[in-house]
Enzyme design. Structure first.
Site, PDB file in Angstrom:
ATOM      1  N   ARG A  92       0.828  -1.205   0.000  1.00  0.00           N
ATOM      2  CA  ARG A  92       0.000   0.000   0.000  1.00  0.00           C
ATOM      3  C   ARG A  92       0.865   1.259   0.000  1.00  0.00           C
ATOM      4  O   ARG A  92       0.560   2.226  -0.705  1.00  0.00           O
ATOM      5  CB  ARG A  92      -0.924   0.003   1.223  1.00  0.00           C
ATOM      6  CG  ARG A  92      -1.762   1.262   1.345  1.00  0.00           C
ATOM      7  CD  ARG A  92      -2.673   1.227   2.546  1.00  0.00           C
ATOM      8  NE  ARG A  92      -3.429   2.470   2.658  1.00  0.00           N
ATOM      9  CZ  ARG A  92      -4.388   2.685   3.562  1.00  0.00           C
ATOM     10  NH1 ARG A  92      -4.706   1.741   4.430  1.00  0.00           N
ATOM     11  NH2 ARG A  92      -5.031   3.833   3.592  1.00  0.00           N
ATOM     12  N   ASN A 146     -10.726  -4.464  -1.305  1.00  0.00           N
ATOM     13  CA  ASN A 146     -10.624  -3.438  -2.339  1.00  0.00           C
ATOM     14  C   ASN A 146      -9.684  -3.846  -3.474  1.00  0.00           C
ATOM     15  O   ASN A 146      -8.768  -4.634  -3.257  1.00  0.00           O
ATOM     16  CB  ASN A 146     -10.110  -2.132  -1.711  1.00  0.00           C
ATOM     17  CG  ASN A 146     -11.203  -1.380  -0.990  1.00  0.00           C
ATOM     18  OD1 ASN A 146     -12.315  -1.271  -1.477  1.00  0.00           O
ATOM     19  ND2 ASN A 146     -10.890  -0.855   0.184  1.00  0.00           N
ATOM     20  N   CYS A 166     -19.093  -2.228   0.873  1.00  0.00           N
ATOM     21  CA  CYS A 166     -18.232  -1.106   1.213  1.00  0.00           C
ATOM     22  C   CYS A 166     -18.889  -0.342   2.356  1.00  0.00           C
ATOM     23  O   CYS A 166     -20.118  -0.338   2.475  1.00  0.00           O
ATOM     24  CB  CYS A 166     -18.049  -0.202  -0.001  1.00  0.00           C
ATOM     25  SG  CYS A 166     -17.002   1.250   0.285  1.00  0.00           S
ATOM     26  N   HIS A 196     -16.608   3.530  -4.630  1.00  0.00           N
ATOM     27  CA  HIS A 196     -15.720   4.677  -4.467  1.00  0.00           C
ATOM     28  C   HIS A 196     -15.932   5.732  -5.555  1.00  0.00           C
ATOM     29  O   HIS A 196     -15.033   6.530  -5.837  1.00  0.00           O
ATOM     30  CB  HIS A 196     -14.252   4.241  -4.407  1.00  0.00           C
ATOM     31  CG  HIS A 196     -13.929   3.494  -3.149  1.00  0.00           C
ATOM     32  ND1 HIS A 196     -12.656   3.059  -2.839  1.00  0.00           N
ATOM     33  CD2 HIS A 196     -14.714   3.091  -2.104  1.00  0.00           C
ATOM     34  CE1 HIS A 196     -12.672   2.439  -1.671  1.00  0.00           C
ATOM     35  NE2 HIS A 196     -13.917   2.442  -1.211  1.00  0.00           N
ATOM     36  N   TYR A 246     -14.452  10.044  -1.874  1.00  0.00           N
ATOM     37  CA  TYR A 246     -13.496   9.665  -2.911  1.00  0.00           C
ATOM     38  C   TYR A 246     -13.591  10.568  -4.135  1.00  0.00           C
ATOM     39  O   TYR A 246     -12.663  10.610  -4.946  1.00  0.00           O
ATOM     40  CB  TYR A 246     -13.707   8.204  -3.328  1.00  0.00           C
ATOM     41  CG  TYR A 246     -13.189   7.227  -2.305  1.00  0.00           C
ATOM     42  CD1 TYR A 246     -11.866   6.817  -2.311  1.00  0.00           C
ATOM     43  CD2 TYR A 246     -14.026   6.736  -1.309  1.00  0.00           C
ATOM     44  CE1 TYR A 246     -11.379   5.929  -1.356  1.00  0.00           C
ATOM     45  CE2 TYR A 246     -13.553   5.854  -0.346  1.00  0.00           C
ATOM     46  CZ  TYR A 246     -12.232   5.458  -0.380  1.00  0.00           C
ATOM     47  OH  TYR A 246     -11.748   4.587   0.575  1.00  0.00           O
TER      48      TYR A 246
END
Length: 434
Positions: A92, A146, A166, A196, A246
């Site tokens: 990440r 995700n 989500c 998102h 987002y």
């Protein structure tokens, strides 16, 4: 009645949030067995220990087991919840940094970083799903991994019984309920778009057909809502809707890039937080989820997961406090195959919309006509997701480049070339075709 649920990625620091929800909402989802599966034995032991103490403190009679054997974990499970992170926080961290070198947003689920995560994740999830299907073809797969839209699409195209989940919708629903001083189960969202990439077109009191109080919320609480989204109030006033947080990556792209370049990555913050959380979890006196966990993200994840699992397994219990009614036939916001819900998208696209959920699956409610301002971006990102899935399934540098060039946060061939080189360089150990 017995009910077994398996959590793949059970060693996650998210898991105590999930366990707390299972314990509090046991009348909605009466689990008899919960299996936490994770290849990291040391981490799993710590998280499972806290999970058992939370169940004991709240008087939950269910049994919690932990294992590194995936096949044993999913054997006989009625539902399998996926919450894994291939590559961990280290991957990440890279996803959030190398895109910035090309002037693009660095984020773990959106843009180039999101594509890298999809490439690492989709093959692993499909392997897990096949193993679930071999042992129990009627088990439901609930995907919280995700990028949820792309992963859910991969699962559905492979013929799995899957629904994507989500926490964005339930997070916003709870915020609106607090502003309205209303019970959460009475607040319903007209939540439409992709994972998102959604907008709240309406906020309804009493049910999906209830009074739309979104104009009142914007009039009375606009500054607070805009502050939470980190968008200027005039933008919300002109739109007349509430975009998910987002959307800031799209609506304020260059501003966000400069912010990200000037501070430590979110991955670095989360990694430090996880180390502290695991130290707390290891304390044998701790039998509740610690306050620090609220800063980890995933707010109200457990309520959404309980409501969805209860509905899919046909539990007749009452409301679980999610963005629907809870229980069988509940209306909940989920990621599901489009099948004409948004008519400008292909049927096989995966959309994030309110749906009625039962043992037969999730059936989207009829959708309003989406304004071209939103429909255009949704169609654009849907095309990217199709190309991203092709790259995840079949590999190849050209497929990666095509997906990046198609993404509205990239869209320039020089940026797409640079991002392709960096994505492949940082992910070779996860992409056997490189």
């Amino acid at each position: 009645m017995t009910c077994k649920l398996a959590v793949v990625g059970g060693g996650s620091t998210y898991t105590p949030e999930l366990i707390d929800g299972f314990a509090r909402l046991r009348d909605t989802l009466p689990l008899t067995e919960l299996v936490l599966a994770d290849p990291d034995a040391g981490r799993l032991e710590v998280v499972a220990g806290l999970a058992r103490r939370i169940f004991a403190r709240q008087g939950h009679p269910g049994r919690i087991t932990a294992t590194g054997d995936l096949d044993a974990a999913v054997d006989g499970a009625d539902a399998v919840l996926l919450q894994l992170r291939v590559g961990g926080q280290a991957a990440r961290e890279r996803d959030e940094t190398w895109p910035l070198e090309c002037g693009c947003v660095g984020q773990e689920t959106t843009g180039a970083g999101g594509l890298a995560k999809a490439l690492r994740t989709v093959p692993v999830v499909l392997d897990i799903a096949e193993r679930v299907r071999r042992r129990n073809p009627r088990a439901w797969i609930i995907d919280f991994t995700n990028p949820v839209g792309i992963v859910t699409r991969a699962l559905l195209e492979a013929g799995h019984r899957a629904v994507g989940l989500c926490n964005v919708a339930i997070h916003l629903q709870r915020k609106f309920a607090a502003l309205l001083e209303a019970p959460p189960e009475t607040v319903h969202l007209d939540h439409y778009g992709l994972n998102h990439l959604t907008w709240e077109l309406g906020v309804r009191r009493g049910g999906p057909d209830g009074e739309d109080v979104l104009p009142r919320l914007l009039a009375e609480h606009g500054p607070r809502i805009a502050g939470d989204l980190r968008l200027p109030l005039p933008v919300l006033e002109r739109l007349g809707v509430v975009p998910s947080y987002y959307l800031r990556y799209y609506y304020a792209h260059d501003e966000v890039v400069e912010e990200l370049r000037s501070k430590p990555s979110r991955a670095a913050e989360v990694a430090a937080m996880e180390r502290e959380l695991l130290e707390l979890y290891a304390d044998p006196a701790l039998d509740t989820k610690p306050e620090l966990l609220a800063r980890r993200g995933g707010a109200f994840y457990s309520e959404a997961a309980v409501a969805l699992a209860a509905a899919l397994l046909g539990d007749p219990g009452g409301a679980a406090g999610g963005p629907g009614d809870g229980g069988a036939g509940a209306v909940q916001v989920v990621n599901v195959r489009n099948d004409g819900t948004l008519p400008f998208l292909p049927d096989d696209a995966v959309v994030e919309v309110p749906a009625r959920v039962s043992r037969e699956g999730a059936v989207p409610l009829p959708a309003p006509r989406l304004d071209p301002l939103y429909a255009g971006l949704v169609a654009h990102v849907t095309a990217y997701e199709r190309l991203a899935l092709e790259a995840a399934l079949h590999g190849g540098r050209d497929r990666v480049f095509r997906a990046l060039l198609a993404h509205p946060l990239v869209g320039r061939y020089t940026a797409a070339e640079g991002l392709t080189d960096r994505l492949l360089a940082h992910n070779r150990e996860y992409l056997p075709w490189t």
